[in-house]
Design a protein around this motif. Sequence first.
Motif, PDB file in Angstrom:
ATOM      1  N   GLU A  63       0.831  -1.211   0.000  1.00  0.00           N
ATOM      2  CA  GLU A  63       0.000   0.000   0.000  1.00  0.00           C
ATOM      3  C   GLU A  63       0.857   1.249   0.000  1.00  0.00           C
ATOM      4  O   GLU A  63       0.544   2.253  -0.677  1.00  0.00           O
ATOM      5  CB  GLU A  63      -0.935  -0.018   1.208  1.00  0.00           C
ATOM      6  N   VAL A  64       1.968   1.210   0.774  1.00  0.00           N
ATOM      7  CA  VAL A  64       2.865   2.374   0.816  1.00  0.00           C
ATOM      8  C   VAL A  64       3.396   2.682  -0.580  1.00  0.00           C
ATOM      9  O   VAL A  64       3.375   3.832  -1.041  1.00  0.00           O
ATOM     10  CB  VAL A  64       4.027   2.126   1.794  1.00  0.00           C
ATOM     11  N   TYR A  65       3.877   1.653  -1.280  1.00  0.00           N
ATOM     12  CA  TYR A  65       4.426   1.884  -2.626  1.00  0.00           C
ATOM     13  C   TYR A  65       3.343   2.353  -3.597  1.00  0.00           C
ATOM     14  O   TYR A  65       3.593   3.188  -4.474  1.00  0.00           O
ATOM     15  CB  TYR A  65       5.087   0.611  -3.144  1.00  0.00           C
ATOM     16  N   CYS A  66       2.133   1.834  -3.440  1.00  0.00           N
ATOM     17  CA  CYS A  66       1.025   2.305  -4.296  1.00  0.00           C
ATOM     18  C   CYS A  66       0.782   3.795  -4.088  1.00  0.00           C
ATOM     19  O   CYS A  66       0.629   4.567  -5.050  1.00  0.00           O
ATOM     20  CB  CYS A  66      -0.257   1.528  -3.991  1.00  0.00           C
ATOM     21  N   GLN A  67       0.738   4.208  -2.821  1.00  0.00           N
ATOM     22  CA  GLN A  67       0.463   5.610  -2.530  1.00  0.00           C
ATOM     23  C   GLN A  67       1.612   6.512  -2.990  1.00  0.00           C
ATOM     24  O   GLN A  67       1.387   7.620  -3.484  1.00  0.00           O
ATOM     25  CB  GLN A  67       0.206   5.782  -1.028  1.00  0.00           C
ATOM     26  N   LEU A  68       2.851   6.041  -2.821  1.00  0.00           N
ATOM     27  CA  LEU A  68       3.991   6.815  -3.336  1.00  0.00           C
ATOM     28  C   LEU A  68       3.924   6.929  -4.853  1.00  0.00           C
ATOM     29  O   LEU A  68       4.213   7.990  -5.427  1.00  0.00           O
ATOM     30  CB  LEU A  68       5.306   6.153  -2.918  1.00  0.00           C
ATOM     31  N   GLY A  69       3.534   5.829  -5.500  1.00  0.00           N
ATOM     32  CA  GLY A  69       3.382   5.869  -6.954  1.00  0.00           C
ATOM     33  C   GLY A  69       2.346   6.880  -7.384  1.00  0.00           C
ATOM     34  O   GLY A  69       2.532   7.614  -8.367  1.00  0.00           O
ATOM     35  N   GLU A  90       5.374  -6.652  -5.997  1.00  0.00           N
ATOM     36  CA  GLU A  90       6.006  -7.731  -5.229  1.00  0.00           C
ATOM     37  C   GLU A  90       5.169  -8.097  -4.000  1.00  0.00           C
ATOM     38  O   GLU A  90       5.134  -9.252  -3.583  1.00  0.00           O
ATOM     39  CB  GLU A  90       7.403  -7.316  -4.790  1.00  0.00           C
ATOM     40  N   TYR A  91       4.521  -7.109  -3.425  1.00  0.00           N
ATOM     41  CA  TYR A  91       3.748  -7.336  -2.204  1.00  0.00           C
ATOM     42  C   TYR A  91       2.266  -7.584  -2.490  1.00  0.00           C
ATOM     43  O   TYR A  91       1.565  -8.185  -1.672  1.00  0.00           O
ATOM     44  CB  TYR A  91       3.899  -6.134  -1.260  1.00  0.00           C
ATOM     45  N   LEU A  92       1.809  -7.091  -3.643  1.00  0.00           N
ATOM     46  CA  LEU A  92       0.400  -7.234  -4.012  1.00  0.00           C
ATOM     47  C   LEU A  92       0.299  -7.870  -5.401  1.00  0.00           C
ATOM     48  O   LEU A  92      -0.124  -7.227  -6.372  1.00  0.00           O
ATOM     49  CB  LEU A  92      -0.290  -5.867  -4.003  1.00  0.00           C
ATOM     50  N   PRO A  93       0.708  -9.143  -5.544  1.00  0.00           N
ATOM     51  CA  PRO A  93       0.769  -9.768  -6.877  1.00  0.00           C
ATOM     52  C   PRO A  93      -0.588  -9.998  -7.522  1.00  0.00           C
ATOM     53  O   PRO A  93      -0.650 -10.266  -8.717  1.00  0.00           O
ATOM     54  CB  PRO A  93       1.475 -11.098  -6.589  1.00  0.00           C
ATOM     55  N   ASN A  94      -1.661  -9.879  -6.761  1.00  0.00           N
ATOM     56  CA  ASN A  94      -2.998 -10.108  -7.306  1.00  0.00           C
ATOM     57  C   ASN A  94      -3.864  -8.856  -7.227  1.00  0.00           C
ATOM     58  O   ASN A  94      -5.084  -8.943  -7.081  1.00  0.00           O
ATOM     59  CB  ASN A  94      -3.675 -11.265  -6.562  1.00  0.00           C
ATOM     60  N   SER A  95      -3.222  -7.716  -7.354  1.00  0.00           N
ATOM     61  CA  SER A  95      -3.949  -6.445  -7.295  1.00  0.00           C
ATOM     62  C   SER A  95      -4.196  -5.910  -8.703  1.00  0.00           C
ATOM     63  O   SER A  95      -3.251  -5.554  -9.418  1.00  0.00           O
ATOM     64  CB  SER A  95      -3.156  -5.421  -6.480  1.00  0.00           C
ATOM     65  N   ALA A  96      -5.451  -5.848  -9.093  1.00  0.00           N
ATOM     66  CA  ALA A  96      -5.792  -5.283 -10.402  1.00  0.00           C
ATOM     67  C   ALA A  96      -5.403  -3.812 -10.466  1.00  0.00           C
ATOM     68  O   ALA A  96      -5.002  -3.310 -11.513  1.00  0.00           O
ATOM     69  CB  ALA A  96      -7.288  -5.453 -10.665  1.00  0.00           C
ATOM     70  N   LYS A  97      -5.523  -3.123  -9.323  1.00  0.00           N
ATOM     71  CA  LYS A  97      -5.157  -1.705  -9.273  1.00  0.00           C
ATOM     72  C   LYS A  97      -3.686  -1.512  -9.614  1.00  0.00           C
ATOM     73  O   LYS A  97      -3.320  -0.599 -10.370  1.00  0.00           O
ATOM     74  CB  LYS A  97      -5.448  -1.137  -7.882  1.00  0.00           C
ATOM     75  N   VAL A  98      -2.818  -2.348  -9.045  1.00  0.00           N
ATOM     76  CA  VAL A  98      -1.382  -2.231  -9.317  1.00  0.00           C
ATOM     77  C   VAL A  98      -1.111  -2.439 -10.797  1.00  0.00           C
ATOM     78  O   VAL A  98      -0.389  -1.661 -11.443  1.00  0.00           O
ATOM     79  CB  VAL A  98      -0.585  -3.246  -8.476  1.00  0.00           C
ATOM     80  N   TYR A  99      -1.703  -3.490 -11.388  1.00  0.00           N
ATOM     81  CA  TYR A  99      -1.432  -3.794 -12.796  1.00  0.00           C
ATOM     82  C   TYR A  99      -2.031  -2.751 -13.733  1.00  0.00           C
ATOM     83  O   TYR A  99      -1.441  -2.411 -14.760  1.00  0.00           O
ATOM     84  CB  TYR A  99      -1.936  -5.196 -13.146  1.00  0.00           C
ATOM     85  N   ASN A 128     -14.026  -7.366 -14.876  1.00  0.00           N
ATOM     86  CA  ASN A 128     -14.931  -6.235 -15.120  1.00  0.00           C
ATOM     87  C   ASN A 128     -14.198  -4.898 -15.196  1.00  0.00           C
ATOM     88  O   ASN A 128     -14.831  -3.841 -15.207  1.00  0.00           O
ATOM     89  CB  ASN A 128     -15.990  -6.177 -14.017  1.00  0.00           C
ATOM     90  N   LEU A 129     -12.873  -4.960 -15.248  1.00  0.00           N
ATOM     91  CA  LEU A 129     -12.089  -3.730 -15.222  1.00  0.00           C
ATOM     92  C   LEU A 129     -12.280  -2.898 -16.483  1.00  0.00           C
ATOM     93  O   LEU A 129     -12.249  -1.666 -16.432  1.00  0.00           O
ATOM     94  CB  LEU A 129     -10.601  -4.082 -15.053  1.00  0.00           C
TER      95      LEU A 129
END
Length: 487
Positions: A63-69, A90-99, A128-129
């Motif tokens: 979450e920290v890296y997502c918010q920094l991004g 690396e920490y959220l390998p199944n996050s559609a938001k990250v991808y 459904n993205l």
Amino acid sequence: MDSSYLVQAIAQCETAVENRENTPEKWQEAFTDLGNLLQGMGQFDRAIIWHSLALESEASLGEVYCQLGELHLLEKNWSAALSCFENAREYLPNSAKVYSSLAQINGQLQNKEAEMNAWYRATEINPNLVNNTGYYKLAKALEENGKITEAIACYQRATEGKTGLANAFYDLGEIYQRQGKLDEAQRIYEKILEIEPTEARAQYKLGNIYLQRRSFEQAIDYFRQTIRNAPDFPWAYRDLVKTFLILGKWDEAISTCYAILNLVDEYPWVYSHLGNALREKGNLAEAAVNFQKTCAYRGWQQCVENEYFFTLDIFSHRIEIWTNYLQSLIGKERANALEVGFYQGMSACWLLDNILTGATAKLTCVDQNYAPKLKENITKTGSESKVSFLTGNSHELLAACTPNSFDLINLQDRCKLIDHSEKNTSLGWKLLKSGGIMIFNYYGWHNPGNVQQNPKIGIDRFLESVRGQWEELYQSPQALQLIIRKL
């Protein structure tokens, strides 16, 4: 507030989370400072997130890296944002938001393949993205990059529901046809007709599938339906005539060709099909006139002017291809060409008229025997002095020719047996100069009733033995052509 303070605060947070040995107090302090700064900038939603992270006793690094991004994205610092979301992955390998974020950032950086792969992974996680249009665009990108399995999955999503895209249906059907999955392709086109019963393109595609299956009456029915619903659809007429020719229905083929000329337009293939049907009816003079017209429409006007007499056309559809790849030989002095398999000399006459125009150019013709009109056609070129005729066993004749002496070799022997084709290729290879061009005809043709009649197998078998010594210039299953250059 000056955004430089924000950049500095982001850097402090990154330093805090990169050093895993830091105590919670260190990164909690950095997160609190960043939250206060964002609050002062009016970014209240983001401030709340950072204040919440500061309250945690263990950093949620994904979450920290997502918010920094996200903050780097505000600054349009694409490279830094990319690094943050790659860390988050690396920490959220199944996050559609990250991808999806990785996809958008790679799009900004023009990393098209990485963008495509990230979108595909994001849609795997959250189907459904994106909507049908998004799936269609993704499918096209995947197909262009050779990822056919993934493309099929996206095309299938693009065809779902009431908003399924027509082009997605057709592109999916095309893939299935190329793969030889005719049942799957048929179901796709039938589904289109369930939605729109008079969709001519789908009817045409079904006609093509039945033609491939040699279910000729069904093919004829679908081609006729296509013509009824789209009277100016030329390819339906073409394949309807082709089917009549296969069935030996010469009168139907002739009448359909005249209908095309009266109702649609003039196409080279119309005259070619008409010539074939007229020949079978015994009207050789009329057939020859139509083959002249075919060649003229394909840019070979001398065929009409010189009144060449051809009652067979296995060449005119290749004129554009040969023109593109034989440019270097046009007008070349001492250019030396060889043809194995001569028929009535259509390709030879074209070469003499368009390519072997240098005063010292030569053409050697090898065949078991010659058609009656051959030498008459060659004489009409006005270049008969450039031509040498060799009659007899092609393998013996080729073995007697001078090695490394030909700039161009065209192999179109009537014998299409595997071993015969391999031997022709081997002998031709020895005769071809370095940098010379070799053309293989019937490449991809095979006789369903005789597994030994498959020239491609023999050609490929020899070419594999000299791998690395040639380069492919052109290949077309439709034109049954392979053109290579000897290195």
